[in-house]
Design a protein around this motif. Structure first.
Motif, PDB file in Angstrom:
ATOM      1  N   ALA A 195      48.158 -65.806 102.453  1.00 42.99           N
ATOM      2  CA  ALA A 195      49.072 -64.865 103.097  1.00 42.99           C
ATOM      3  C   ALA A 195      49.177 -63.595 102.254  1.00 42.99           C
ATOM      4  CB  ALA A 195      50.444 -65.494 103.261  1.00 42.99           C
ATOM      5  N   LYS A 234      65.126 -56.850 103.982  1.00 36.56           N
ATOM      6  CA  LYS A 234      64.449 -57.614 105.026  1.00 36.56           C
ATOM      7  C   LYS A 234      64.898 -57.146 106.398  1.00 36.56           C
ATOM      8  CE  LYS A 234      63.862 -62.386 106.719  1.00 36.56           C
ATOM      9  NZ  LYS A 234      64.539 -62.262 108.009  1.00 36.56           N
ATOM     10  N   GLU A 238      62.693 -55.265 109.401  1.00 36.26           N
ATOM     11  CA  GLU A 238      62.605 -55.845 110.746  1.00 36.26           C
ATOM     12  C   GLU A 238      62.963 -54.844 111.841  1.00 36.26           C
ATOM     13  OE1 GLU A 238      63.512 -60.505 109.473  1.00 36.26           O
ATOM     14  OE2 GLU A 238      65.114 -59.240 110.260  1.00 36.26           O
ATOM     15  N   ASP A 246      61.681 -62.109 110.878  1.00 41.18           N
ATOM     16  CA  ASP A 246      61.083 -63.172 110.060  1.00 41.18           C
ATOM     17  C   ASP A 246      59.565 -63.046 109.900  1.00 41.18           C
ATOM     18  OD1 ASP A 246      63.509 -64.388 109.530  1.00 41.18           O
ATOM     19  OD2 ASP A 246      63.396 -65.670 111.329  1.00 41.18           O
ATOM     20  N   ASP A 247      58.993 -61.870 110.205  1.00 45.24           N
ATOM     21  CA  ASP A 247      57.571 -61.663 109.920  1.00 45.24           C
ATOM     22  C   ASP A 247      57.330 -61.430 108.430  1.00 45.24           C
ATOM     23  OD1 ASP A 247      56.668 -62.032 112.447  1.00 45.24           O
ATOM     24  OD2 ASP A 247      56.264 -59.926 112.898  1.00 45.24           O
ATOM     25  N   GLN A 263      54.379 -63.402 106.963  1.00 45.70           N
ATOM     26  CA  GLN A 263      54.344 -64.714 107.599  1.00 45.70           C
ATOM     27  C   GLN A 263      54.440 -64.560 109.114  1.00 45.70           C
ATOM     28  OE1 GLN A 263      57.801 -66.317 105.589  1.00 45.70           O
ATOM     29  NE2 GLN A 263      59.239 -65.394 107.030  1.00 45.70           N
ATOM     30  N   ASN A 264      54.494 -65.694 109.822  1.00 44.89           N
ATOM     31  CA  ASN A 264      54.611 -65.736 111.287  1.00 44.89           C
ATOM     32  C   ASN A 264      53.562 -64.836 111.947  1.00 44.89           C
ATOM     33  OD1 ASN A 264      56.689 -67.570 111.036  1.00 44.89           O
ATOM     34  ND2 ASN A 264      58.278 -66.010 111.059  1.00 44.89           N
ATOM     35  N   ASN A 265      53.983 -63.774 112.666  1.00 46.98           N
ATOM     36  CA  ASN A 265      53.012 -62.922 113.371  1.00 46.98           C
ATOM     37  C   ASN A 265      52.057 -62.201 112.429  1.00 46.98           C
ATOM     38  OD1 ASN A 265      54.065 -63.431 116.014  1.00 46.98           O
ATOM     39  ND2 ASN A 265      55.744 -62.023 115.575  1.00 46.98           N
ATOM     40  N   ALA A 267      51.068 -63.550 109.491  1.00 39.19           N
ATOM     41  CA  ALA A 267      50.329 -64.518 108.691  1.00 39.19           C
ATOM     42  C   ALA A 267      48.854 -64.450 109.074  1.00 39.19           C
ATOM     43  CB  ALA A 267      50.872 -65.933 108.927  1.00 39.19           C
TER      44      ALA A 267
END
Length: 834
Positions: A195, A234, A238, A246-247, A263-265, A267
């Protein structure tokens, strides 16, 4: 078990082979075709496509005086392949030709891993078999061992080279040398990609605000406090359009440094770098930093060549310079056929020829469109020439921009000390360009690219020119002159990078086939000009702190208070808007000694923007990536050769119509050869076992050692199979049989006299078990009596006739009660009874 009777009489069909030259054929390679003891060779010239090589080789073939080649006609198809067709007079006569490419015989395939996996494994596959898992940092030896463990690749059939982690090059050797092999398959699904991780360091400010954005082109956030918490940072991230909730996970103390984990989208992506603009932060090292211009750059420019198709009459005009002009600006406009195509205002009095070309491009793009952005060409000699130095600018107006009366004005009212004048010489006329459809190549200093089609894209042309030894990657830019990306549309070639801002001394040429009149000319010779120098100073002798720099839209990584000149040079070269080789740094180290930044390379000879100091920087500590890939590409192909129409005819064993049942013999059949057409071709029946009874009075089976031209016969000369029993009762003058390693009972009841040898029946075959037997009652029989022939027999029983036994014949027992026995150093391990 079935009886198959030879009758002959089938219709003759000529053999046709198709040969395909690989697209990656390289200059200097030698293409060689061999039939028997004869061969022809062709050396690939400096510039040649596969289609041209195929055409040239077909012509070479048809002009050969070698008899085997003369009876076969070669015809180029036009797509890089050609056909070989047996002449109609010899239809039904097969030919066997082999092809190799010298200095490039073996196929090579390259295995490349993409997107920087950090762990896991991948697999390779060849012809249905799959390797065990291979680590992404594997050595060439490991990859080789994995492939050789497959049942479809034997040890010694490949060689693998390359650094640990690849790319690896697999060369097919041994039994696979020169073979057009299958492409290796690859599965990257079990590879692991890390990542993305970035760290924001604000440089210990004591007040003020900063903004963040995603990428250099992103939209900035609202102002954020110098001591913002990780949680609030953070939340701020966003709110950016490209980042969802939470990306990104953010950790760190208030005021930083902050660690950003994608992370998430985001990652598994090589994410854009977060940009920090801390110009409004206070209390950090930035307050002590000063940036000042020491030497204004200018007067430089890159070397420019133009290639375009001549169709009609291009327009032409001149702007005359004046060395008395000492300041101010001027305007320039142009109309064609009463319509305005160009208006430029506030042009600096000391504009260089190269800068004027860039202004023309930008204004044409905004007024006419990008389709015609490069249809006015500046030519004056040096790219650094200036109107204010008395130099003239010569403008060529290409016909795609329009036809009709050319009018223009140069408004010098804003200049001081003098004026610039204009001179009209010719208006553009004629219609649109008629597209060419030929192949072409471009060369630099006599070294040419491979041939390209007329529709090759800008990117592909640029890549091929960069591959030339006198150019190199990143040192040339190709731009289409008009909207059509074709040879006819024309291209601009600009030397940049290591070749920028200098008179390169390079020559550029074209090779064009099947095209209209196309010219390639240098319009501007590169010029170094004066290099921009900017000085960075830090006051107050601080003992700690960090800052960063902004140049255009690009941001640097953090710069320490005690950075050296060489370290700063590396940092600046990493800025997206600067690049490698475009700055040199001298002086230092900080903070006690200033560092001078000199703009060179692609930024040399230009009045560069002043760098802007910034507080805060972002460093990528772990680069992420998309899902890992494993790509396999063929980097060196072999010639593809296949028989597309098989030879057949009245003399071919393999033609079904020559047999009474309409099918060729198979295992365990009984084969009878009465009178019929001679059996000359298709004699290699290796793998079949049958009985043979030869009763023909005239029919011949096999070919003599030398053909009608006196050359050694290269086709199979003997019926080659495994036999259980052979009975010959014939007056034929030629019966050639190769029993391989079978153990038949051979009975020769009668035969005729030989054609070119004393014997009509020839028997060879290396039976290591030594269990084959030969009985001769009458006739003339040779046992491995020819050159390089061998045979092993358990017994020979002779009641009559004549037998010739060669020197490489092994015998256990010979019993002779009649006839003549001729032996040439044969080995008899048992009893000789005479």
């Amino acid at each position: 078990m079935a009886l198959k009777v030879w009758i002959g009489g089938a219709t003759a069909d000529a053999q046709v082979d198709t040969v395909t030259i690989p697209e990656d054929i390289q200059p200097g390679m030698i293409v060689k075709a061999t039939m028997g003891s004869g061969s022809i060779t062709y050396t690939v010239p400096t510039v040649a496509s596969a289609a041209q090589v195929a055409s040239s080789f077909a012509s070479l073939w048809n002009g050969s005086t070698i008899p085997e080649f003369q009876e076969i006609e070669a015809a180029a198809i036009g797509d890089g392949s050609f056909t070989l067709t047996m002449e109609s007079a010899s239809a039904g006569k097969p030919f066997i030709v082999s092809f190799i490419i010298g200095s490039g015989t073996n196929e090579k395939q390259t295995i490349t891993i993409g997107n920087n996996p950090t762990g896991g494994t991948f697999t390779l596959a060849y012809e249905g078999q799959v390797t065990t898992g291979i680590a992404p940092d594997a050595s060439a030896a490991t990859v080789k061992a994995a492939l050789e463990a497959l049942s479809t690749i034997e040890v010694g059939e490949i060689d693998v080279t390359g650094a640990d982690g690849g790319p690896w090059t697999v060369e097919f050797i041994g039994d696979l040398a020169g073979v057009n092999v299958s492409t290796i398959g690859a599965n990257p699904d079990n590879l692991v990609v890390a990542a993305e991780e970035q760290v924001i360091d604000l440089g210990s400010p004591t007040g003020g605000t900063f903004t963040v954005q995603y990428g250099e082109d992103g939209t900035p956030s609202s102002n954020l406090a110098y001591n913002i918490s990780a949680a609030d940072l953070k939340t701020a991230l966003e709110t950016l359009s490209d980042i969802a909730v939470d990306d990104i996970a953010v950790s760190g103390s208030d005021g930083g440094p902050y660690t950003l984990a994608f992370q998430n989208n985001l990652a598994g992506t090589n994410a854009s770098q977060i940009v920090v603009n801390g110009a409004n932060l206070t209390g950090g090292l930035m307050d002590d930093v000063t940036i000042a211009e020491q030497t204004a750059g200018g007067g430089g420019g890159n070397e420019v060549w133009h290639m375009f198709e001549t169709n009609g009459t291009n327009g032409f005009m001149r702007i005359s310079g004046n060395s008395s002009v000492s300041g101010g600006t001027f305007d320039f406009s142009m109309d064609i056929g009463g319509s305005n195509v160009l208006t430029m205002t506030n042009i600096p009095y000391d504009v260089t020829a190269y800068e004027f070309q860039l202004l023309l491009d930008a204004n044409l793009e905004s007024i006419v469109s990008d389709n015609f952005a490069r249809t006015i060409l500046v030519g004056t000699g040096s790219a650094g020439h200036q109107l204010s130095e008395g130099d003239n600018f010569y403008l060529t107006v290409l016909t795609p921009l329009g036809s009709g009366a050319l009018t223009f004005t140069a408004d010098s009212s804003g200049l001081t000390g003098g004026a610039y004048s204009t001179l009209y010489t010719r208006s553009p006329s004629a219609g649109a360009i008629t597209p060419s459809t030929g192949d072409w190549a471009i060369g630099v200093n006599g070294e040419y690219t491979e041939l390209m089609s007329y529709s090759t894209t800008e990117a592909a042309i640029q890549e091929k020119i960069e591959a030339l030894s006198s150019v190199g990657s990143g040192n040339v830019q190709i731009e289409s002159i008009t909207d059509g990306v074709t040879l006819s549309s024309g291209f601009r070639l600009t030397f940049i990078g290591d070749l920028g801002n200098q008179a390169t001394g390079l020559s550029v040429g074209l090779i064009v086939s099947g095209a209209n009149s196309i010219s390639m000319n240098r319009y501007l010779t590169g010029a170094a000009g004066t290099a921009e120098v900017q000085r960075i100073s830090i006051s107050g002798s601080p003992g700690s702190g960090k800052f960063s720099l902004k140049f255009g839209t690009g941001y640097s990584q953090e710069i320490d208070y005690d950075q050296t000149a060489s370290e700063l040079e590396d940092i600046l070269e990493a800025v997206s808007t600067i690049g490698t080789g475009n700055v040199t740094c001298s002086g230092g180290p900080f903070p006690d000694t200033a560092i001078d930044v000199t703009f060179t390379g692609g930024l040399g000879g230009s009045n560069a923007d002043l760098m802007v100091k910034n507080q805060g920087a972002v460093e990528t500590t772990q680069e992420g990536g998309e899902a890992a890939t494993v790509n396999v590409s063929t980097v060196q192909s072999t010639i593809q050769h296949e028989t597309t129409v098989a030879s057949s005819g009245p003399n071919d064993w393999n033609t079904p119509e020559n047999w009474d049942t309409g099918t060729v013999p198979v295992n365990t059949d009984d084969v009878l050869i009465p009178d019929g057409d001679n059996i000359l071709y298709g004699l290699d029946q290796t793998g079949l076992t049958f009985t043979l009874q030869f009763t023909a009075s005239q029919t011949e089976m096999g070919l003599p050692r030398r053909n009608d031209d006196g050359n050694i016969e290269y086709r199979a000369r003997a019926l080659k199979a495994s036999f259980t029993e052979i009975i010959i009762d014939s007056n034929s003058q030629l019966i050639n049989i190769d029993i391989l390693d079978s153990s038949p009972v051979i009975k020769v009841l009668n035969s005729g006299s030989g054609q070119n040898t004393p014997y009509a029946v020839s028997i060879i075959g290396e039976n290591s078990a030594n269990t084959a037997t030969l009985l001769v009652l009458s006739g003339n029989v040779g046992v491995a009596d020819g050159p390089k022939e061998a045979a092993y027999l358990k017994t020979i029983t002779q009641r009559g006739g004549q037998i010739w036994v060669g020197q490489d014949v092994g015998l256990e027992d010979v019993e002779r009660t009649g006839g003549q026995f001729h032996a040439d150093r044969a080995t008899i391990d048992g009893v000789l009874t005479l």
